[in-house]
Motif scaffolding. Structure first.
Motif, PDB file in Angstrom:
ATOM      1  N   MET A   1      -2.844  38.435  13.535  1.00  0.00           N
ATOM      2  CA  MET A   1      -2.925  38.491  15.155  1.00  0.00           C
ATOM      3  C   MET A   1      -3.962  39.822  15.430  1.00  0.00           C
ATOM      4  O   MET A   1      -3.991  40.229  14.622  1.00  0.00           O
ATOM      5  CB  MET A   1      -1.373  39.439  15.737  1.00  0.00           C
ATOM      6  CG  MET A   1      -1.344  40.043  16.818  1.00  0.00           C
ATOM      7  SD  MET A   1       0.357  39.551  17.542  1.00  0.00           S
ATOM      8  CE  MET A   1       0.930  38.154  16.419  1.00  0.00           C
ATOM      9  N   ALA A   2      -4.582  39.088  16.542  1.00  0.00           N
ATOM     10  CA  ALA A   2      -5.464  39.915  17.704  1.00  0.00           C
ATOM     11  C   ALA A   2      -5.038  40.946  17.834  1.00  0.00           C
ATOM     12  O   ALA A   2      -5.909  41.999  18.110  1.00  0.00           O
ATOM     13  CB  ALA A   2      -6.589  39.130  17.728  1.00  0.00           C
ATOM     14  N   LEU A   3      -4.085  40.956  17.994  1.00  0.00           N
ATOM     15  CA  LEU A   3      -3.815  42.562  19.020  1.00  0.00           C
ATOM     16  C   LEU A   3      -2.511  43.152  18.657  1.00  0.00           C
ATOM     17  O   LEU A   3      -1.446  42.672  18.009  1.00  0.00           O
ATOM     18  CB  LEU A   3      -3.269  42.006  20.708  1.00  0.00           C
ATOM     19  CG  LEU A   3      -2.864  42.787  21.562  1.00  0.00           C
ATOM     20  CD1 LEU A   3      -4.021  43.422  22.081  1.00  0.00           C
ATOM     21  CD2 LEU A   3      -1.972  42.373  22.358  1.00  0.00           C
ATOM     22  N   LYS A   4      -2.396  44.677  18.592  1.00  0.00           N
ATOM     23  CA  LYS A   4      -1.555  45.029  18.082  1.00  0.00           C
ATOM     24  C   LYS A   4      -1.180  46.318  18.851  1.00  0.00           C
ATOM     25  O   LYS A   4      -1.785  47.378  19.336  1.00  0.00           O
ATOM     26  CB  LYS A   4      -2.020  46.184  17.077  1.00  0.00           C
ATOM     27  CG  LYS A   4      -1.395  47.209  16.011  1.00  0.00           C
ATOM     28  CD  LYS A   4      -2.824  48.452  15.404  1.00  0.00           C
ATOM     29  CE  LYS A   4      -1.693  49.646  15.212  1.00  0.00           C
ATOM     30  NZ  LYS A   4      -2.364  50.184  14.103  1.00  0.00           N
ATOM     31  N   PRO A   5       0.275  46.195  19.066  1.00  0.00           N
ATOM     32  CA  PRO A   5       1.182  46.817  20.236  1.00  0.00           C
ATOM     33  C   PRO A   5       0.569  48.905  19.729  1.00  0.00           C
ATOM     34  O   PRO A   5       1.115  49.102  18.633  1.00  0.00           O
ATOM     35  CB  PRO A   5       2.010  46.623  19.661  1.00  0.00           C
ATOM     36  CG  PRO A   5       2.108  45.902  18.525  1.00  0.00           C
ATOM     37  CD  PRO A   5       0.953  45.408  18.013  1.00  0.00           C
ATOM     38  N   LEU A   6       1.006  48.859  20.716  1.00  0.00           N
ATOM     39  CA  LEU A   6       1.016  50.611  20.916  1.00  0.00           C
ATOM     40  C   LEU A   6       2.221  51.176  20.783  1.00  0.00           C
ATOM     41  O   LEU A   6       3.003  51.041  21.614  1.00  0.00           O
ATOM     42  CB  LEU A   6      -0.108  50.800  21.148  1.00  0.00           C
ATOM     43  CG  LEU A   6      -1.084  51.086  21.497  1.00  0.00           C
ATOM     44  CD1 LEU A   6      -2.271  51.495  22.352  1.00  0.00           C
ATOM     45  CD2 LEU A   6      -2.083  51.413  19.965  1.00  0.00           C
ATOM     46  N   HIS A   7       2.700  52.597  20.246  1.00  0.00           N
ATOM     47  CA  HIS A   7       3.524  53.040  21.066  1.00  0.00           C
ATOM     48  C   HIS A   7       4.439  52.748  20.733  1.00  0.00           C
ATOM     49  O   HIS A   7       5.256  51.999  19.509  1.00  0.00           O
ATOM     50  CB  HIS A   7       3.638  53.343  22.602  1.00  0.00           C
ATOM     51  CG  HIS A   7       2.460  54.158  22.927  1.00  0.00           C
ATOM     52  ND1 HIS A   7       2.195  55.673  22.339  1.00  0.00           N
ATOM     53  CD2 HIS A   7       1.389  53.662  24.025  1.00  0.00           C
ATOM     54  CE1 HIS A   7       1.101  55.962  22.864  1.00  0.00           C
ATOM     55  NE2 HIS A   7       0.259  54.857  23.878  1.00  0.00           N
ATOM     56  N   ASP A   8       5.761  52.422  21.777  1.00  0.00           N
ATOM     57  CA  ASP A   8       7.058  51.699  21.677  1.00  0.00           C
ATOM     58  C   ASP A   8       7.150  50.149  22.135  1.00  0.00           C
ATOM     59  O   ASP A   8       7.915  49.570  22.595  1.00  0.00           O
ATOM     60  CB  ASP A   8       7.868  52.376  22.373  1.00  0.00           C
ATOM     61  CG  ASP A   8       7.985  51.612  24.616  1.00  0.00           C
ATOM     62  OD1 ASP A   8       6.760  51.963  24.015  1.00  0.00           O
ATOM     63  OD2 ASP A   8       9.480  51.828  24.687  1.00  0.00           O
ATOM     64  N   ARG A   9       6.037  49.511  21.849  1.00  0.00           N
ATOM     65  CA  ARG A   9       5.963  47.820  22.671  1.00  0.00           C
ATOM     66  C   ARG A   9       6.083  47.427  21.307  1.00  0.00           C
ATOM     67  O   ARG A   9       5.721  47.383  19.900  1.00  0.00           O
ATOM     68  CB  ARG A   9       4.119  47.676  23.121  1.00  0.00           C
ATOM     69  CG  ARG A   9       3.823  48.907  24.060  1.00  0.00           C
ATOM     70  CD  ARG A   9       4.495  48.393  25.532  1.00  0.00           C
ATOM     71  NE  ARG A   9       4.015  49.072  26.686  1.00  0.00           N
ATOM     72  CZ  ARG A   9       4.315  49.915  27.228  1.00  0.00           C
ATOM     73  NH1 ARG A   9       4.740  50.857  26.608  1.00  0.00           N
ATOM     74  NH2 ARG A   9       3.178  50.186  28.622  1.00  0.00           N
ATOM     75  N   VAL A  10       6.539  46.008  21.427  1.00  0.00           N
ATOM     76  CA  VAL A  10       6.636  44.877  20.718  1.00  0.00           C
ATOM     77  C   VAL A  10       6.013  43.134  21.563  1.00  0.00           C
ATOM     78  O   VAL A  10       5.823  43.037  22.665  1.00  0.00           O
ATOM     79  CB  VAL A  10       7.945  44.318  20.346  1.00  0.00           C
ATOM     80  CG1 VAL A  10       8.394  45.861  19.719  1.00  0.00           C
ATOM     81  CG2 VAL A  10       8.473  44.157  21.620  1.00  0.00           C
ATOM     82  N   GLU A  71      -1.323  30.804  20.959  1.00  0.00           N
ATOM     83  CA  GLU A  71       0.033  30.743  20.983  1.00  0.00           C
ATOM     84  C   GLU A  71       0.522  31.441  22.866  1.00  0.00           C
ATOM     85  O   GLU A  71       0.085  32.553  23.009  1.00  0.00           O
ATOM     86  CB  GLU A  71       0.696  31.738  20.124  1.00  0.00           C
ATOM     87  CG  GLU A  71       0.689  30.074  18.824  1.00  0.00           C
ATOM     88  CD  GLU A  71       2.108  31.204  17.970  1.00  0.00           C
ATOM     89  OE1 GLU A  71       2.697  30.819  17.774  1.00  0.00           O
ATOM     90  OE2 GLU A  71       0.859  32.178  17.464  1.00  0.00           O
ATOM     91  N   GLU A  72       1.796  31.292  23.872  1.00  0.00           N
ATOM     92  CA  GLU A  72       2.292  31.827  25.227  1.00  0.00           C
ATOM     93  C   GLU A  72       2.670  33.130  23.812  1.00  0.00           C
ATOM     94  O   GLU A  72       4.034  32.369  23.593  1.00  0.00           O
ATOM     95  CB  GLU A  72       2.543  30.976  25.535  1.00  0.00           C
ATOM     96  CG  GLU A  72       2.043  30.138  25.998  1.00  0.00           C
ATOM     97  CD  GLU A  72       1.823  30.620  27.539  1.00  0.00           C
ATOM     98  OE1 GLU A  72       2.497  31.519  28.050  1.00  0.00           O
ATOM     99  OE2 GLU A  72       1.033  29.758  28.125  1.00  0.00           O
TER     100      GLU A  72
END
Length: 86
Positions: A1-10, A71-72
């Protein structure tokens, strides 16, 4: 995955939409609602109760939609998750 969530995001991938009802009636595209369930693909470092692979139920208008590798997907706060399926 190209995007890494920060803090409390999923990052969540919605489950597949139902094409027919239990009685066998085909649902047209114009009448379909987006599913409110999905699978967590990635969780930020501050998420306490979620991890990748969890099946979740989220609020109807939760999150922000984005495309990643065709992907959506949705990115949302951990607070927007209503429950985890066991």
């Amino acid at each position: 995955m190209a995007l890494k969530p920060l803090h409390d995001r999923v990052i969540v991938k919605r489950t597949a939409e139902e094409e027919t009802t239990a009685g066998g009636i085909i649902i047209p595209d114009s009448a379909k609602e987006k599913p409110q369930g999905g699978e967590v693909l990635a969780a930020g470092p501050e998420c306490k109760s979620l991890k990748a692979g969890d099946a979740v139920l989220f609020a109807k208008y939760a999150g922000t939609e984005f495309n990643s590798e065709g992907e959506e997907l949705l990115i949302m706060r951990e607070d927007d998750i209503l429950g985890v399926f066991k």
